[in-house]
Motif scaffolding. Sequence first.
Motif, PDB file in Angstrom:
ATOM      1  N   LEU A 202     -86.448 -39.948  23.656  1.00 60.38           N
ATOM      2  CA  LEU A 202     -85.679 -39.452  22.476  1.00 60.38           C
ATOM      3  C   LEU A 202     -86.311 -39.932  21.252  1.00 60.38           C
ATOM      4  O   LEU A 202     -86.253 -39.149  20.208  1.00 60.38           O
ATOM      5  N   ALA A 203     -86.605 -41.587  21.088  1.00 56.72           N
ATOM      6  CA  ALA A 203     -86.827 -41.996  19.894  1.00 56.72           C
ATOM      7  C   ALA A 203     -88.205 -41.313  19.420  1.00 56.72           C
ATOM      8  O   ALA A 203     -88.366 -41.198  18.164  1.00 56.72           O
TER       9      ALA A 203
ATOM     10  N   ALA B 239     -83.944 -34.985  21.917  1.00 59.98           N
ATOM     11  CA  ALA B 239     -84.569 -35.176  20.776  1.00 59.98           C
ATOM     12  C   ALA B 239     -84.866 -33.835  19.913  1.00 59.98           C
ATOM     13  O   ALA B 239     -84.796 -33.593  18.894  1.00 59.98           O
ATOM     14  N   LEU B 240     -85.039 -32.752  20.732  1.00 61.91           N
ATOM     15  CA  LEU B 240     -84.855 -31.311  20.165  1.00 61.91           C
ATOM     16  C   LEU B 240     -83.476 -31.195  19.782  1.00 61.91           C
ATOM     17  O   LEU B 240     -83.583 -30.322  18.504  1.00 61.91           O
TER      18      LEU B 240
ATOM     19  N   THR C 118     -95.766 -40.268  17.113  1.00 67.44           N
ATOM     20  CA  THR C 118     -95.408 -40.289  18.302  1.00 67.44           C
ATOM     21  C   THR C 118     -95.940 -41.406  18.629  1.00 67.44           C
ATOM     22  O   THR C 118     -95.427 -42.438  19.629  1.00 67.44           O
ATOM     23  N   LEU C 119     -97.400 -41.869  18.629  1.00 70.01           N
ATOM     24  CA  LEU C 119     -97.882 -43.027  19.348  1.00 70.01           C
ATOM     25  C   LEU C 119     -97.183 -44.190  18.698  1.00 70.01           C
ATOM     26  O   LEU C 119     -96.985 -45.310  19.489  1.00 70.01           O
ATOM     27  N   GLY C 120     -96.954 -44.031  17.221  1.00 73.08           N
ATOM     28  CA  GLY C 120     -96.446 -45.376  16.739  1.00 73.08           C
ATOM     29  C   GLY C 120     -95.083 -45.707  17.140  1.00 73.08           C
ATOM     30  O   GLY C 120     -94.657 -46.966  17.457  1.00 73.08           O
ATOM     31  N   LEU C 121     -93.908 -44.663  17.253  1.00 73.34           N
ATOM     32  CA  LEU C 121     -92.639 -45.007  17.617  1.00 73.34           C
ATOM     33  C   LEU C 121     -92.644 -45.372  19.213  1.00 73.34           C
ATOM     34  O   LEU C 121     -91.981 -46.213  19.550  1.00 73.34           O
TER      35      LEU C 121
ATOM     36  N   VAL D 170     -84.408 -46.443  16.852  1.00 75.53           N
ATOM     37  CA  VAL D 170     -85.131 -47.523  16.560  1.00 75.53           C
ATOM     38  C   VAL D 170     -84.015 -48.605  16.165  1.00 75.53           C
ATOM     39  O   VAL D 170     -84.442 -49.733  16.708  1.00 75.53           O
ATOM     40  N   GLY D 171     -83.155 -48.379  15.466  1.00 77.58           N
ATOM     41  CA  GLY D 171     -82.260 -49.735  15.239  1.00 77.58           C
ATOM     42  C   GLY D 171     -81.543 -50.189  16.330  1.00 77.58           C
ATOM     43  O   GLY D 171     -81.217 -51.320  16.401  1.00 77.58           O
TER      44      GLY D 171
END
Length: 512
Positions: free
Chosen positions: A75-76, A130-131, A226-229, A457-458
């Motif tokens: 999701l994130a 997520a969509l 995407t990779l970062g999150l 993320v929070g």
Amino acid sequence: MSTALDTRRSAEAAAAAATKAAAAPKGLLPVILTATFMTALDVFVVNVAVPSLQGDLGAGPAAVQWVMAGFSLALAAGLVTAGRLGDRYGRRRVFALGLALFTLASAACGLAPTAAALVGSRVAQGLAAALMGPQVLAILRTAFSGAAQARAFARYGLTMGVGAVFGQLIGGLLIRADLLGLGWRSCFLINLPIGLAALALVRRCLPESRAPRRPGLDPVGVLLVTLGLTGLVLPLIQGPGQGWPLWTGLCLAASLALLAAFAVHQHRTTSTSTESTSAESNSAGSNSAGSNSAGSNSAAGNTAPLVDTRLFRSRAFSAGLLAQLAFWLGQASFFLVLALHLQLGRGLDALGAGLVFTAIGLGYLLTSNTTHRVTARLGEPRTITVGGLLMAAGLGLLALAAYGAADGGVWWLAPGLFVDGLGMGLVIAPVTTVALAAVEPGLAGSAAGVVSTVQQVGGAVGVALIGLVYYGAGDATAAFGRSVTALAVLELVLVGLVRLLPRASGREAGRS
């Protein structure tokens, strides 16, 4: 340059007017809020289902952890990209795709023959959610205005809260009822009739909306974010349970580098896209109608940023994101430590713990139903301030109850839970509205993706941080008391951040 901007703003204003002219069909809110409820519910209902599915599927600790983590991670990681997909391909279309996939993934979860199949289905559920998520916020932003928009966001906040607060109770009731002998599987299969009913109404009830210009997606940006999150959220989910091994630190460091590269790339792409728009508009003004059409088609192939960095020039958006972060840092972590305290510290089963959660729900229902009226009088900043102070007071009462009635009944916690629920109901909708209110309709999907990502993320960061406080205390009573005290301080930080928001009178808030 100003001509280009004027042209673009006129086009976006016309698109927004056309969307709102559809007069927000009667069934719009029930359809999109059904998706919001299913997503919020599935984040929390799994906590109740874990013991049953663990025995049924023979799932080990790692598999159980991934049943819960796979959804949140997917999701994130997908929200920012999904927001821009809605801007480009149409928010109704992307929402419908997400709803269909979420319904199918729920069926796969409920019918999963093995733990591995369940993990894969949960990841698919997260991607589908997520969509949907950014499209819900973008549709609320573009389909409503003024007081109607405030009411719509209040309903959105109510739905999210009900899913979160009552998720554990609903799951406990489903498992206790053991419908058709399905046990834990009913927690997922219940989404089938709900999802199919909502899908049947999408075309009739949701107006289509998209950005006026629809340039191509940014593949480099998609990869970086995407990779970062993923690199950020994965160690935050796995780290506490594994004692923070070396790979978690390396993963976090790599994620920060990737997200920094993403920010730089988005700034450059935004600048290039803006210059291209300016040149196109100047060319269109001097060319014939045929040339103008060719230019528009050519522009549609240009790359647009996933996150238009001009969003952050808005004080309301930037400060609103900080307020969002402070608020969501405390939400998932609070529900986690409360559930742990009730079940491990007080010895309640899942259903008993869910019943205690109703004390929060009662307070939440009281205020979330009337938040739009409060913001019409006070404006979003003051409403968030009142809500944050109430939450801090409620958490303070919980700390006193934890220490003062450690050996007493759990209902000593009820007053603090009720006051905390009152505050939550006043914060959750305005803190979302204030971040999106000044966003141009053409960027609504992109902005909604950023807001939704900050929420997720929070939550992950908050669980990791409060987990350190909780598990570092040793004694169950002290763990809960210290955790809610830390969360009370966090709510005071939220109140402080509200001062960064642009001020608006209640009447202005009601009209905007």
